[in-house]
Design a protein around this motif. Structure first.
Motif, mmCIF file in Angstrom:
data_model
loop_
_atom_site.group_PDB
_atom_site.id
_atom_site.type_symbol
_atom_site.label_atom_id
_atom_site.label_comp_id
_atom_site.label_asym_id
_atom_site.label_seq_id
_atom_site.Cartn_x
_atom_site.Cartn_y
_atom_site.Cartn_z
ATOM 1 N N MET A 1 -12.901 40.287 21.716
ATOM 2 C CA MET A 1 -14.142 39.640 21.331
ATOM 3 C C MET A 1 -13.858 38.200 20.882
ATOM 4 O O MET A 1 -14.598 37.288 21.220
ATOM 5 N N LYS A 2 -12.782 38.028 20.145
ATOM 6 C CA LYS A 2 -12.434 36.687 19.671
ATOM 7 C C LYS A 2 -12.148 35.753 20.852
ATOM 8 O O LYS A 2 -12.553 34.595 20.841
ATOM 9 N N ARG A 3 -11.470 36.266 21.884
ATOM 10 C CA ARG A 3 -11.190 35.438 23.068
ATOM 11 C C ARG A 3 -12.479 35.028 23.767
ATOM 12 O O ARG A 3 -12.596 33.906 24.264
ATOM 13 N N VAL A 4 -13.454 35.918 23.821
ATOM 14 C CA VAL A 4 -14.734 35.607 24.461
ATOM 15 C C VAL A 4 -15.439 34.485 23.708
ATOM 16 O O VAL A 4 -15.956 33.537 24.309
ATOM 17 N N ILE A 5 -15.457 34.575 22.390
ATOM 18 C CA ILE A 5 -16.104 33.526 21.583
ATOM 19 C C ILE A 5 -15.377 32.205 21.763
ATOM 20 O O ILE A 5 -16.005 31.157 21.959
ATOM 21 N N GLN A 6 -14.055 32.242 21.708
ATOM 22 C CA GLN A 6 -13.274 31.017 21.870
ATOM 23 C C GLN A 6 -13.539 30.380 23.227
ATOM 24 O O GLN A 6 -13.734 29.171 23.329
ATOM 25 N N LYS A 7 -13.592 31.192 24.273
ATOM 26 C CA LYS A 7 -13.852 30.676 25.611
ATOM 27 C C LYS A 7 -15.239 30.038 25.688
ATOM 28 O O LYS A 7 -15.415 28.974 26.272
ATOM 29 N N ALA A 8 -16.224 30.669 25.074
ATOM 30 C CA ALA A 8 -17.581 30.116 25.071
ATOM 31 C C ALA A 8 -17.616 28.780 24.335
ATOM 32 O O ALA A 8 -18.227 27.821 24.811
ATOM 33 N N TYR A 9 -16.970 28.706 23.188
ATOM 34 C CA TYR A 9 -16.963 27.443 22.445
ATOM 35 C C TYR A 9 -16.188 26.361 23.179
ATOM 36 O O TYR A 9 -16.581 25.201 23.184
ATOM 37 N N ASP A 10 -15.104 26.727 23.831
ATOM 38 C CA ASP A 10 -14.349 25.741 24.600
ATOM 39 C C ASP A 10 -15.185 25.175 25.738
ATOM 40 O O ASP A 10 -15.114 23.999 26.054
ATOM 41 N N ALA A 11 -16.003 26.017 26.351
ATOM 42 C CA ALA A 11 -16.826 25.572 27.486
ATOM 43 C C ALA A 11 -17.978 24.674 27.050
ATOM 44 O O ALA A 11 -18.391 23.795 27.793
ATOM 45 N N TRP A 12 -18.517 24.883 25.841
ATOM 46 C CA TRP A 12 -19.722 24.170 25.427
ATOM 47 C C TRP A 12 -19.482 23.088 24.396
ATOM 48 O O TRP A 12 -20.386 22.338 24.063
ATOM 49 N N THR A 13 -18.287 22.976 23.870
ATOM 50 C CA THR A 13 -18.019 22.001 22.819
ATOM 51 C C THR A 13 -17.636 20.663 23.430
ATOM 52 O O THR A 13 -16.860 20.602 24.373
ATOM 53 N N ILE A 14 -18.156 19.608 22.872
ATOM 54 C CA ILE A 14 -17.797 18.256 23.300
ATOM 55 C C ILE A 14 -16.401 17.959 22.778
ATOM 56 O O ILE A 14 -16.154 17.968 21.578
ATOM 57 N N ARG A 15 -15.483 17.716 23.663
ATOM 58 C CA ARG A 15 -14.070 17.568 23.294
ATOM 59 C C ARG A 15 -13.809 16.443 22.290
ATOM 60 O O ARG A 15 -12.967 16.578 21.429
ATOM 61 N N GLU A 16 -14.520 15.327 22.421
ATOM 62 C CA GLU A 16 -14.253 14.215 21.504
ATOM 63 C C GLU A 16 -14.651 14.558 20.075
ATOM 64 O O GLU A 16 -14.228 13.920 19.131
ATOM 65 N N TRP A 17 -15.519 15.554 19.929
ATOM 66 C CA TRP A 17 -16.037 15.869 18.602
ATOM 67 C C TRP A 17 -15.162 16.875 17.889
ATOM 68 O O TRP A 17 -14.444 16.549 16.977
#
Length: 121
Positions: A1-17
């Motif tokens: 479950m933690k990997r799924v959340i991390q993957k979702a945040y990695d996909a939607w998070t603005i990298r510079e932020w």
């Protein structure tokens, strides 16, 4: 479950932020294992410290729906979740709820959600 959340945040998070901080995670489903996994993550996950020196907030919301719901029950649950979603997203706290199958149970959960929202203002 933690990997799924991390993957979702990695996909939607603005990298510079900030790609490492989880803000608001909502889990909806009928599985008890997933519900319990979300609770465990909420206890164990720590966001990094922000620019102010304070730990960034992490808010976990999990709604366990009825298991093996009929089509009518599923429609009712989805209507309830649609009505609750803005409140869940604005709640500056964790919130875990198991939907009951009676109108009284659902109204009691609705009241608890409203009280929690009032307490966070």
């Amino acid at each position: 479950m933690k990997r799924v959340i991390q993957k979702a945040y990695d996909a939607w998070t603005i990298r510079e932020w900030d790609g490492k901080s989880w803000k608001n995670v909502v889990s909806l489903g009928d599985g008890e294992a997933e519900f319990n996994a979300m609770r465990e993550i909420s206890f164990k996950h720590e966001n990094p410290v922000g620019h102010t020196g304070d730990q960034k907030s992490f808010r976990m919301k999990a709604v366990q729906m009825l298991d093996s719901a009929s089509c009518r029950e599923l429609i009712t649950q989805l209507q309830i979740l649609q009505a609750w979603m803005p409140a869940l997203m604005h709640l500056d706290d964790d919130f875990f709820v198991t939907l009951g199958n009676s109108e009284e149970d659902i109204m009691a959960m609705h009241q608890i959600l409203l009280e929690r929202l009032e307490g966070c203002k």
